[in-house]
Design a protein around this motif. Structure first.
Motif, PDB file in Angstrom:
ATOM      1  N   ALA A 221       0.825  -1.211   0.000  1.00  0.00           N
ATOM      2  CA  ALA A 221       0.000   0.000   0.000  1.00  0.00           C
ATOM      3  C   ALA A 221       0.856   1.255   0.000  1.00  0.00           C
ATOM      4  CB  ALA A 221      -0.918   0.004   1.215  1.00  0.00           C
ATOM      5  N   ARG A 222       0.263   2.344  -0.421  1.00  0.00           N
ATOM      6  CA  ARG A 222       0.929   3.638  -0.332  1.00  0.00           C
ATOM      7  C   ARG A 222       0.877   4.122   1.110  1.00  0.00           C
ATOM      8  NH1 ARG A 222      -1.636   8.584  -3.544  1.00  0.00           N
ATOM      9  NH2 ARG A 222      -2.918   8.726  -1.656  1.00  0.00           N
ATOM     10  N   LEU A 223       2.014   4.506   1.651  1.00  0.00           N
ATOM     11  CA  LEU A 223       2.090   4.927   3.044  1.00  0.00           C
ATOM     12  C   LEU A 223       2.158   6.443   3.158  1.00  0.00           C
ATOM     13  CD1 LEU A 223       4.707   2.345   4.382  1.00  0.00           C
ATOM     14  CD2 LEU A 223       2.204   2.159   4.423  1.00  0.00           C
ATOM     15  N   GLY A 224       1.765   6.930   4.325  1.00  0.00           N
ATOM     16  CA  GLY A 224       1.853   8.350   4.585  1.00  0.00           C
ATOM     17  C   GLY A 224       3.177   8.711   5.240  1.00  0.00           C
ATOM     18  N   THR A 225       3.259   9.929   5.706  1.00  0.00           N
ATOM     19  CA  THR A 225       4.455  10.447   6.373  1.00  0.00           C
ATOM     20  C   THR A 225       4.190  10.515   7.880  1.00  0.00           C
ATOM     21  OG1 THR A 225       3.690  12.717   6.063  1.00  0.00           O
ATOM     22  CG2 THR A 225       5.095  11.777   4.341  1.00  0.00           C
ATOM     23  N   PRO A 226       5.235  10.714   8.702  1.00  0.00           N
ATOM     24  CA  PRO A 226       5.027  10.798  10.151  1.00  0.00           C
ATOM     25  C   PRO A 226       3.988  11.863  10.514  1.00  0.00           C
ATOM     26  CG  PRO A 226       7.358  10.590   9.669  1.00  0.00           C
ATOM     27  CD  PRO A 226       6.675  10.765   8.342  1.00  0.00           C
ATOM     28  N   VAL A 227       3.112  11.516  11.454  1.00  0.00           N
ATOM     29  CA  VAL A 227       2.046  12.424  11.879  1.00  0.00           C
ATOM     30  C   VAL A 227       2.545  13.244  13.060  1.00  0.00           C
ATOM     31  CG1 VAL A 227      -0.314  12.595  12.740  1.00  0.00           C
ATOM     32  CG2 VAL A 227       0.281  10.825  11.070  1.00  0.00           C
ATOM     33  N   ARG A 228       2.879  14.469  12.804  1.00  0.00           N
ATOM     34  CA  ARG A 228       3.396  15.339  13.857  1.00  0.00           C
ATOM     35  C   ARG A 228       2.308  16.243  14.422  1.00  0.00           C
ATOM     36  NH1 ARG A 228       8.473  13.929  13.424  1.00  0.00           N
ATOM     37  NH2 ARG A 228       9.427  13.595  11.363  1.00  0.00           N
ATOM     38  N   THR A 229       1.219  16.395  13.705  1.00  0.00           N
ATOM     39  CA  THR A 229       0.061  17.135  14.198  1.00  0.00           C
ATOM     40  C   THR A 229      -1.191  16.368  13.802  1.00  0.00           C
ATOM     41  OG1 THR A 229      -0.112  18.462  12.163  1.00  0.00           O
ATOM     42  CG2 THR A 229       1.208  19.374  13.968  1.00  0.00           C
ATOM     43  N   VAL A 230      -2.195  16.387  14.653  1.00  0.00           N
ATOM     44  CA  VAL A 230      -3.462  15.728  14.346  1.00  0.00           C
ATOM     45  C   VAL A 230      -4.588  16.576  14.911  1.00  0.00           C
ATOM     46  CG1 VAL A 230      -3.405  14.297  16.431  1.00  0.00           C
ATOM     47  CG2 VAL A 230      -4.761  13.564  14.478  1.00  0.00           C
ATOM     48  N   GLY A 231      -5.691  16.648  14.178  1.00  0.00           N
ATOM     49  CA  GLY A 231      -6.808  17.466  14.609  1.00  0.00           C
ATOM     50  C   GLY A 231      -7.533  16.901  15.810  1.00  0.00           C
ATOM     51  N   LEU A 232      -8.418  17.698  16.377  1.00  0.00           N
ATOM     52  CA  LEU A 232      -9.209  17.300  17.525  1.00  0.00           C
ATOM     53  C   LEU A 232     -10.580  16.854  17.034  1.00  0.00           C
ATOM     54  CD1 LEU A 232      -8.746  17.305  20.606  1.00  0.00           C
ATOM     55  CD2 LEU A 232      -9.844  19.553  20.666  1.00  0.00           C
ATOM     56  N   PRO A 233     -11.082  15.686  17.482  1.00  0.00           N
ATOM     57  CA  PRO A 233     -12.442  15.274  17.106  1.00  0.00           C
ATOM     58  C   PRO A 233     -13.444  16.400  17.370  1.00  0.00           C
ATOM     59  CG  PRO A 233     -11.325  13.470  18.202  1.00  0.00           C
ATOM     60  CD  PRO A 233     -10.402  14.660  18.300  1.00  0.00           C
ATOM     61  N   VAL A 234     -14.451  16.487  16.520  1.00  0.00           N
ATOM     62  CA  VAL A 234     -15.366  17.632  16.522  1.00  0.00           C
ATOM     63  C   VAL A 234     -16.510  17.394  17.498  1.00  0.00           C
ATOM     64  CG1 VAL A 234     -16.878  19.070  15.109  1.00  0.00           C
ATOM     65  CG2 VAL A 234     -14.768  18.131  14.132  1.00  0.00           C
ATOM     66  N   ASN A 235     -16.678  18.299  18.449  1.00  0.00           N
ATOM     67  CA  ASN A 235     -17.713  18.200  19.462  1.00  0.00           C
ATOM     68  C   ASN A 235     -19.079  18.648  18.944  1.00  0.00           C
ATOM     69  OD1 ASN A 235     -16.522  17.024  21.672  1.00  0.00           O
ATOM     70  ND2 ASN A 235     -15.959  18.943  22.653  1.00  0.00           N
ATOM     71  N   GLU A 236     -20.127  18.354  19.747  1.00  0.00           N
ATOM     72  CA  GLU A 236     -21.495  18.689  19.361  1.00  0.00           C
ATOM     73  C   GLU A 236     -21.722  20.188  19.216  1.00  0.00           C
ATOM     74  OE1 GLU A 236     -23.523  16.389  22.536  1.00  0.00           O
ATOM     75  OE2 GLU A 236     -24.760  15.644  20.880  1.00  0.00           O
ATOM     76  N   ASP A 237     -21.013  20.995  19.997  1.00  0.00           N
ATOM     77  CA  ASP A 237     -21.264  22.437  19.976  1.00  0.00           C
ATOM     78  C   ASP A 237     -20.451  23.171  18.912  1.00  0.00           C
ATOM     79  OD1 ASP A 237     -18.780  22.118  21.106  1.00  0.00           O
ATOM     80  OD2 ASP A 237     -19.189  23.306  22.910  1.00  0.00           O
ATOM     81  N   GLU A 238     -19.724  22.442  18.081  1.00  0.00           N
ATOM     82  CA  GLU A 238     -18.874  23.080  17.079  1.00  0.00           C
ATOM     83  C   GLU A 238     -19.554  23.114  15.712  1.00  0.00           C
ATOM     84  OE1 GLU A 238     -14.422  22.376  17.748  1.00  0.00           O
ATOM     85  OE2 GLU A 238     -15.316  20.555  18.579  1.00  0.00           O
ATOM     86  N   TYR A 239     -20.743  23.677  15.683  1.00  0.00           N
ATOM     87  CA  TYR A 239     -21.474  23.789  14.414  1.00  0.00           C
ATOM     88  C   TYR A 239     -21.267  25.174  13.809  1.00  0.00           C
ATOM     89  CZ  TYR A 239     -24.900  25.985  17.558  1.00  0.00           C
ATOM     90  OH  TYR A 239     -25.511  26.782  18.492  1.00  0.00           O
ATOM     91  N   GLU A 240     -21.397  25.224  12.493  1.00  0.00           N
ATOM     92  CA  GLU A 240     -21.199  26.458  11.737  1.00  0.00           C
ATOM     93  C   GLU A 240     -22.275  26.558  10.663  1.00  0.00           C
ATOM     94  OE1 GLU A 240     -17.265  26.148  10.199  1.00  0.00           O
ATOM     95  OE2 GLU A 240     -16.284  26.463  12.143  1.00  0.00           O
ATOM     96  N   PRO A 241     -22.403  27.719  10.017  1.00  0.00           N
ATOM     97  CA  PRO A 241     -23.385  27.830   8.932  1.00  0.00           C
ATOM     98  C   PRO A 241     -23.102  26.823   7.819  1.00  0.00           C
ATOM     99  CG  PRO A 241     -22.675  30.010   9.641  1.00  0.00           C
ATOM    100  CD  PRO A 241     -21.782  29.022  10.336  1.00  0.00           C
ATOM    101  N   LEU A 242     -24.122  26.144   7.369  1.00  0.00           N
ATOM    102  CA  LEU A 242     -23.958  25.148   6.315  1.00  0.00           C
ATOM    103  C   LEU A 242     -23.475  25.789   5.016  1.00  0.00           C
ATOM    104  CD1 LEU A 242     -24.256  22.330   5.094  1.00  0.00           C
ATOM    105  CD2 LEU A 242     -26.719  22.737   4.902  1.00  0.00           C
ATOM    106  N   LEU A 243     -23.917  26.998   4.735  1.00  0.00           N
ATOM    107  CA  LEU A 243     -23.536  27.653   3.489  1.00  0.00           C
ATOM    108  C   LEU A 243     -22.032  27.892   3.385  1.00  0.00           C
ATOM    109  CD1 LEU A 243     -26.433  30.245   3.001  1.00  0.00           C
ATOM    110  CD2 LEU A 243     -25.980  28.165   1.667  1.00  0.00           C
TER     111      LEU A 243
END
Length: 388
Positions: A221-243
């Motif tokens: 398989a094609r491999l990625g590179t070392p993960v030095r940063t990763v995002g935070l799972p998105v909480n219920e209160d983190e909503y934004e305008p759909l548009l």
């Protein structure tokens, strides 16, 4: 998904045996299962997960103190297995590797490696693959060239009590449509996911194990590179305008009748599972749009195939259709013999067959927009969507 964590019992656990220097090899009664019992922590760690668990990365996460190791390997893996094959002999990926390393007072790392696709005879038996948490929070893609996810069940607490997360890495093998799914559950004491410097510790074991597994089983398989940063799972209160959505909800229309105007989303970056959560102006949930690829698509179809109470066709039966009174599905063919992608739209907060006055035209429009963008980003064909 109905799966949570690792399944099966009978794991053999080895504690440090002082003064015992020789390794002992035990053959389990279960055919195809090999259990290693070693006389030192380092030897047990080196043998864990069929020898592909990276000792250096595990030690970097759990420290150099005393550990306990449990390990089980069974089944076989064939890179020539095709996801769409109907012949049971052509779907013979039964590989299931499980191991766990626990450091008292520090935490634990629990790993599952599963070959895909699974034989159809395994459908309905305890589930096929471990899941990534995705209830109140949305798992985020790993990025950095990996097809993977990072998720947690814990609400963010901004203290040292939420140090649990699951990382999944999907390796799409170079031929035949087969794949390896590596799932790692990491628990660390005194660590919070809110700390961006700490989050890579929850990921490093998974990517290093995936790299070793790719070589060990000849996946290519094609491999990625070392993960030095990763995002935070998105909480219920983190909503934004759909548009203004630019990630997994991009292009999905709003709806006045269904009061849909906000969204919770993640980036779309080769993730094998994607979610767009649609809500009202105050963020209260209205619909969930989900995309499943590879083993996750196979898992979802298997669950429908094992649901005899379901009236009418399901995603296990045909490419597109309607479920109950307020749910639809679509599918798309993906390259290299991989499992067809599966897309679902479901009303939030209620069972599909209890919806009153469902906004069916909007649900079909939302599913079509979501599925087309997701399939295109994964290099899959134009989705087959329901007509009514």
């Amino acid at each position: 998904m109905a799966l949570n964590g690792l399944r099966g019992g009978g794991w053999f656990t080895r504690r440090r045996l002082w003064g015992l220097g020789a390794a002992v090899l035990a053959l389990a009664a279960l055919a195809g299962t090999i259990v290693w019992m070693a006389g030192s922590d380092d030897r047990a760690l080196d043998a864990a997960c069929d020898g592909v668990l990276p000792a250096k990365e595990v030690r970097a996460v759990l420290g150099d103190g005393d550990i306990s190791v449990s390990n089980r390997t069974e089944g076989t893996f064939d890179v020539g297995v095709k996801a769409g094959a109907r012949d049971e002999g052509a779907r013979a990926n039964t590989l299931a590797v499980r191991c766990q390393v626990t450091a008292d007072g520090k935490g634990s790392v629990r790993v599952t490696i599963a070959g895909a696709p699974r034989p159809r005879t395994r459908y309905g038996i305890d589930g096929l693959y471990p899941s990534v948490p995705g209830g109140d929070t949305l798992a985020v893609p790993l990025g950095h060239g990996w097809s993977g996810l990072f998720g947690t069940d814990n609400a963010r607490q901004d203290d040292s009590e939420d140090g649990e997360a699951t990382t999944a890495v999907l390796l799409d093998c170079a031929k035949g449509g087969s794949s390896l799914l590596i799932t790692v559950e990491t628990t660390l004491g005194g660590v919070t996911l809110d700390d961006p410097a700490a989050r890579p510790d929850f990921v490093r074991t998974a990517t290093a194990t995936a790299k070793a597994a790719n070589a060990h089983w000849g996946c290519g398989a094609r491999l990625g590179t070392p993960v030095r940063t990763v995002g935070l799972p998105v909480n219920e209160d983190e909503y934004e305008p759909l548009l203004g959505a630019k990630g997994t909800c991009a292009g999905v229309p709003t709806a006045a009748r269904s009061a849909v105007s906000t969204a919770r989303e993640t980036a779309r970056d080769r993730a094998p599972r994607e979610t767009c959560a649609l809500g009202a102006r105050d963020g209260s949930p209205r619909y969930h749009l989900d995309a499943y690829y590879g083993p996750y698509a196979e898992e979802a179809r298997a669950e429908y195939a094992d649901a005899p109470t379901q009236d009418g066709p399901t995603p296990a039966d045909k490419p597109a259709g309607r479920l109950g009174l307020s749910a639809y599905w679509a599918s798309a063919t993906c390259p290299d013999g991989s499992e067809d992608a599966l897309f679902l739209v479901r009303a939030a907060g209620t069972e599909d067959n209890t919806r009153r006055r469902p906004d069916l035209p909007y649900e079909r429009a939302a599913l079509k927009a979501f599925a087309e963008r997701s399939a295109r980003s994964h290099g899959c064909g134009t989705p087959v969507t329901p007509g009514r």
